[in-house]
Motif scaffolding. Structure first.
Motif, PDB file in Angstrom:
ATOM      1  N   ASP A  33      -2.351  49.072 -22.794  1.00 32.25           N
ATOM      2  CA  ASP A  33      -2.138  49.790 -21.508  1.00 32.25           C
ATOM      3  C   ASP A  33      -3.611  50.424 -21.411  1.00 32.25           C
ATOM      4  OD1 ASP A  33       0.205  48.968 -20.558  1.00 32.25           O
ATOM      5  OD2 ASP A  33       1.153  50.536 -21.779  1.00 32.25           O
ATOM      6  N   GLN A  34      -4.650  50.035 -22.285  1.00 34.96           N
ATOM      7  CA  GLN A  34      -5.889  50.643 -22.104  1.00 34.96           C
ATOM      8  C   GLN A  34      -6.464  50.398 -20.827  1.00 34.96           C
ATOM      9  OE1 GLN A  34      -7.749  51.993 -25.052  1.00 34.96           O
ATOM     10  NE2 GLN A  34      -9.160  52.581 -23.149  1.00 34.96           N
ATOM     11  N   ALA A  35      -7.188  51.563 -20.495  1.00 33.78           N
ATOM     12  CA  ALA A  35      -7.822  51.422 -18.912  1.00 33.78           C
ATOM     13  C   ALA A  35      -9.183  50.710 -19.129  1.00 33.78           C
ATOM     14  CB  ALA A  35      -7.905  52.959 -18.427  1.00 33.78           C
ATOM     15  N   PHE A  36      -9.428  49.849 -18.149  1.00 35.65           N
ATOM     16  CA  PHE A  36     -10.594  49.197 -18.291  1.00 35.65           C
ATOM     17  C   PHE A  36     -11.591  49.967 -17.152  1.00 35.65           C
ATOM     18  CE2 PHE A  36      -8.077  45.259 -19.595  1.00 35.65           C
ATOM     19  CZ  PHE A  36      -8.000  45.700 -20.970  1.00 35.65           C
ATOM     20  N   THR A  37     -12.956  49.305 -17.544  1.00 36.28           N
ATOM     21  CA  THR A  37     -13.837  49.899 -16.205  1.00 36.28           C
ATOM     22  C   THR A  37     -14.925  48.775 -15.906  1.00 36.28           C
ATOM     23  OG1 THR A  37     -14.076  52.082 -17.357  1.00 36.28           O
ATOM     24  CG2 THR A  37     -15.852  51.489 -15.923  1.00 36.28           C
ATOM     25  N   ASP A  38     -15.270  48.481 -14.627  1.00 30.49           N
ATOM     26  CA  ASP A  38     -16.213  47.810 -14.157  1.00 30.49           C
ATOM     27  C   ASP A  38     -17.416  48.438 -14.287  1.00 30.49           C
ATOM     28  OD1 ASP A  38     -17.971  45.898 -12.955  1.00 30.49           O
ATOM     29  OD2 ASP A  38     -16.500  45.785 -11.238  1.00 30.49           O
ATOM     30  N   HIS A  39     -18.417  48.342 -15.163  1.00 30.42           N
ATOM     31  CA  HIS A  39     -19.655  48.753 -15.204  1.00 30.42           C
ATOM     32  C   HIS A  39     -20.740  48.179 -13.932  1.00 30.42           C
ATOM     33  CE1 HIS A  39     -18.526  51.487 -18.119  1.00 30.42           C
ATOM     34  NE2 HIS A  39     -18.354  50.454 -19.159  1.00 30.42           N
ATOM     35  N   GLU A  40     -20.436  47.163 -13.533  1.00 32.96           N
ATOM     36  CA  GLU A  40     -21.105  46.689 -12.337  1.00 32.96           C
ATOM     37  C   GLU A  40     -22.694  46.401 -12.740  1.00 32.96           C
ATOM     38  OE1 GLU A  40     -20.842  49.380  -9.093  1.00 32.96           O
ATOM     39  OE2 GLU A  40     -18.771  48.567  -8.552  1.00 32.96           O
ATOM     40  N   GLY A  41     -22.642  45.871 -13.947  1.00 31.41           N
ATOM     41  CA  GLY A  41     -23.936  45.524 -14.507  1.00 31.41           C
ATOM     42  C   GLY A  41     -24.881  46.399 -15.119  1.00 31.41           C
ATOM     43  N   ALA A  42     -24.436  47.674 -15.401  1.00 26.02           N
ATOM     44  CA  ALA A  42     -24.979  48.596 -16.054  1.00 26.02           C
ATOM     45  C   ALA A  42     -24.962  48.399 -17.622  1.00 26.02           C
ATOM     46  CB  ALA A  42     -24.360  50.203 -15.809  1.00 26.02           C
ATOM     47  N   SER A  43     -25.745  49.339 -18.465  1.00 24.52           N
ATOM     48  CA  SER A  43     -25.733  49.149 -19.983  1.00 24.52           C
ATOM     49  C   SER A  43     -24.971  49.950 -20.456  1.00 24.52           C
ATOM     50  CB  SER A  43     -27.465  49.370 -20.146  1.00 24.52           C
ATOM     51  OG  SER A  43     -27.516  49.379 -21.619  1.00 24.52           O
ATOM     52  N   TYR A  44     -24.127  49.587 -21.325  1.00 22.41           N
ATOM     53  CA  TYR A  44     -23.244  50.462 -22.069  1.00 22.41           C
ATOM     54  C   TYR A  44     -22.927  49.628 -23.347  1.00 22.41           C
ATOM     55  CZ  TYR A  44     -21.614  53.196 -18.164  1.00 22.41           C
ATOM     56  OH  TYR A  44     -21.809  54.274 -17.201  1.00 22.41           O
ATOM     57  N   ASP A  45     -22.440  50.258 -24.528  1.00 16.27           N
ATOM     58  CA  ASP A  45     -21.854  49.978 -25.667  1.00 16.27           C
ATOM     59  C   ASP A  45     -20.590  49.810 -25.679  1.00 16.27           C
ATOM     60  OD1 ASP A  45     -21.618  49.178 -28.325  1.00 16.27           O
ATOM     61  OD2 ASP A  45     -22.326  50.870 -29.177  1.00 16.27           O
TER      62      ASP A  45
END
Length: 226
Positions: A131-143
């Motif tokens: 049930d982990q919540a997901f994020t849409d970073h919309e093309g941003a830089s993340y690790d």
């Protein structure tokens, strides 16, 4: 988890890796199939209820921590992360992580976008579950880790199986990865359990034993009502 078997089932043209595991009463058959010359992998997860009681509200999550530029001159674990609707039907079907320097891309593509959720979450090592919540970073830089989750609200009765499919695409560019995903959708099987009762239809495509795949009360072993 108990590892039951691992095997190389590859024919001459494709590469096929198969694994069987047991999680208590839940059996998992995991198969990955890809063209030796390509970068698109069909992942199939067959879940089987080996117990005596139904299993309900099934969620299965598959994740990867993409660090494709980690050992390049950029030396970064970050990727450009996005979620989108490539098919244009109003439902997200594609999650992607792109190397910010190399452009090399890995993506998860849904076979059944209406049963799939996808996105990214922070910290691969943090506690997580289906049930982990997901994020849409919309093309941003993340690790971040990249995930796809399949949810089935039907009941998996004792002895029944269900199959989850999705595509993993690896390519030199994001545009190539998107084109490869859309071009590989034919690898996904037809929906073989339309009524969600855990039994595939008894037609030539699905090869199951459900004689009425539009009625969840009709399946092999169901109680007959006269």
């Amino acid at each position: 988890m108990t590892v039951v078997s691992e095997s190389d089932d590859s024919p001459a043209t494709d590469a096929v890796a198969s694994y069987e595991d047991a999680y208590g009463h839940l059996g998992l058959a995991h198969t990955e199939t890809w063209d030796r010359a390509g970068g698109t992998i069909l992942v199939e997860l067959e879940l089987t209820n080996n117990g005596a009681t139904p299993m309900n509200n099934i969620r299965a999550i598959y994740a990867v921590d993409p660090d494709q530029d980690r050992f390049s001159s950029a030396n970064t674990a970050r990727t450009l992360d996005d979620v989108s609707d490539l098919s244009g039907d109003g439902t997200d079907d594609w999650a992607v992580s792109v190397g910010p320097t190399s452009g090399r891309t890995i993506g998860f593509g849904a076979c059944d976008e209406h049963a799939a959720e996808m996105g990214h979450y922070s910290r691969w090592s943090s506690p997580r579950d289906a049930d982990q919540a997901f994020t849409d970073h919309e093309g941003a830089s993340y690790d971040d880790a990249m995930d796809i989750r399949h949810t089935d609200s039907s009941s998996l009765v004792a002895g029944a199986s269900m199959t989850i499919q999705f595509l993993v695409v690896v390519a030199e560019t994001e545009a190539d990865a998107e084109a490869d995903y859309l071009g590989a959708l034919a690898m996904c099987d037809a929906v073989c359990d339309s009524d969600g009762d855990g039994f595939a239809a008894d037609d030539a495509t699905c090869g199951g034993a459900d004689c009425d795949d539009d009625d969840a009360t009709v399946y092999p072993g169901a109680t007959e009502t006269w």
